[in-house]
Design an enzyme around this catalytic site. Structure first.
Site, PDB file in Angstrom:
ATOM      1  N   HIS A  18       0.808  -1.195  -0.100  1.00 51.04           N
ATOM      2  CA  HIS A  18       0.001   0.057   0.072  1.00 51.04           C
ATOM      3  C   HIS A  18       0.731   1.215   0.054  1.00 51.04           C
ATOM      4  CE1 HIS A  18      -3.002  -2.735   2.458  1.00 51.04           C
ATOM      5  NE2 HIS A  18      -3.401  -2.557   1.177  1.00 51.04           N
ATOM      6  N   LYS A  42     -15.365  -8.247   4.632  1.00 52.24           N
ATOM      7  CA  LYS A  42     -14.327  -9.020   5.066  1.00 52.24           C
ATOM      8  C   LYS A  42     -14.388  -8.525   6.804  1.00 52.24           C
ATOM      9  CE  LYS A  42     -11.029  -7.660   1.709  1.00 52.24           C
ATOM     10  NZ  LYS A  42      -9.861  -6.504   1.217  1.00 52.24           N
ATOM     11  N   ARG A  91      -2.197  -6.258  -8.206  1.00 40.95           N
ATOM     12  CA  ARG A  91      -0.954  -7.055  -8.029  1.00 40.95           C
ATOM     13  C   ARG A  91      -1.031  -7.991  -9.084  1.00 40.95           C
ATOM     14  NH1 ARG A  91      -2.944  -8.215  -1.863  1.00 40.95           N
ATOM     15  NH2 ARG A  91      -4.883  -8.378  -3.297  1.00 40.95           N
ATOM     16  N   SER A 129      -2.835  -7.778   3.043  1.00 43.28           N
ATOM     17  CA  SER A 129      -3.322  -7.418   4.404  1.00 43.28           C
ATOM     18  C   SER A 129      -3.868  -8.842   4.942  1.00 43.28           C
ATOM     19  CB  SER A 129      -4.376  -6.516   4.551  1.00 43.28           C
ATOM     20  OG  SER A 129      -3.833  -5.358   3.891  1.00 43.28           O
TER      21      SER A 129
HETATM   22  O1  PNS Z   1      -8.997  -2.841   0.437  1.00 41.06           O
HETATM   23  P1  PNS Z   1     -10.351  -3.250  -0.192  1.00 41.06           P
HETATM   24  O2  PNS Z   1     -11.174  -4.204   1.112  1.00 41.06           O
HETATM   25  O3  PNS Z   1     -10.016  -4.215  -1.206  1.00 41.06           O
HETATM   26  O4  PNS Z   1     -11.377  -2.264  -0.568  1.00 41.06           O
HETATM   27  C1  PNS Z   1     -12.715  -2.190  -1.050  1.00 41.06           C
HETATM   28  C2  PNS Z   1     -13.459  -0.973  -0.716  1.00 41.06           C
HETATM   29  C3  PNS Z   1     -13.346  -0.537   0.779  1.00 41.06           C
HETATM   30  C4  PNS Z   1     -12.612   0.199  -1.544  1.00 41.06           C
HETATM   31  C5  PNS Z   1     -14.577  -1.264  -1.355  1.00 41.06           C
HETATM   32  O5  PNS Z   1     -15.462  -2.015  -0.558  1.00 41.06           O
HETATM   33  C6  PNS Z   1     -15.669  -0.028  -1.400  1.00 41.06           C
HETATM   34  O6  PNS Z   1     -15.436   1.119  -2.226  1.00 41.06           O
HETATM   35  N1  PNS Z   1     -16.618   0.340  -0.161  1.00 41.06           N
HETATM   36  C7  PNS Z   1     -17.335   1.338  -0.070  1.00 41.06           C
HETATM   37  C8  PNS Z   1     -18.795   1.149  -0.602  1.00 41.06           C
HETATM   38  C9  PNS Z   1     -18.921   1.194  -2.013  1.00 41.06           C
HETATM   39  O7  PNS Z   1     -19.030   2.112  -2.651  1.00 41.06           O
HETATM   40  N2  PNS Z   1     -19.389   0.160  -2.606  1.00 41.06           N
HETATM   41  C10 PNS Z   1     -19.503  -0.094  -4.026  1.00 41.06           C
HETATM   42  C11 PNS Z   1     -18.326  -0.250  -4.776  1.00 41.06           C
HETATM   43  S1  PNS Z   1     -18.243  -1.742  -5.742  1.00 41.06           S
END
Ligand code: PNS
Length: 167
Positions: A18, A42, A91, A129
């Protein structure tokens, strides 16, 4: 014009992968907001406030990087911040399907916000993570994968592992 990039994620916890993406993003944007959210899929080890504090402590020497927490839709948050783009790290091919879906859903929700993908240094491509949490919980050495503040917090969560930072 102040070009803002949003780097959203769970960051549970922040890894060197990150940090590498954040550094690369600062070369493209005037300011980068690391935006911490809940990923409903998660189970988190650290609270959002703890994760934000760890990102802050680990990026404090980087100019133009700020840390925030958001709830709700990412595109709404990005629009509120007048961001030009959402940054995601990519990645491997295995990341692609989910990232592709998410980018297109976000574009559907707000076509003015682009998603851009950045590849971390190849030595971090296997890092996640989730894997860092699993290795630490089983007593493995994660000191080459996470910044010092994260290592300290992980040592407290998993007292059996008391590794020293290698940076
Ligand atoms: O690090 P991650 O867990 O891959 O991040 C995922 C994240 C937090 C960016 C994604 O779950 C997110 O954008 N959550 C906010 C809610 C949202 O907008 N959902 C629709 C996007 S598909």
């Amino acid at each position: 014009m102040n070009k803002i990039g949003i780097y959203p994620g769970s960051f549970d916890p922040l890894t060197y992968g990150h940090v590498d993406v954040i550094r690369r993003a600062t070369h493209l944007f005037d300011s980068v907001i690391v935006a911490i959210a809940t990923n409903e899929a998660k189970k988190a080890l650290f609270s959002k406030e703890e994760r934000a504090e760890l990102v802050r402590a680990s990026t404090e020497e980087m100019d133009r990087v700020s840390v925030d927490i958001f709830d709700g839709l990412l595109v709404d948050y990005a629009a509120e911040q007048t961001a030009k783009a959402i940054i995601r790290g990519l990645r491997a091919i295995s990341d692609y399907e989910f990232e592709f879906q998410m980018a297109l859903m976000n574009r559907h929700l707000n076509h003015e916000i682009e998603t851009i993908f950045m590849m971390p240094k190849d030595k971090y491509t296997f890092l996640s993570s989730g894997m860092v949490k699993e290795v630490a919980s089983l007593g493995g050495d994660i000191s080459s994968f996470v910044p010092e503040p994260v290592l300290h917090a992980m040592n407290q969560r998993f007292p059996a592992t008391n590794f020293k930072s290698d940076s």
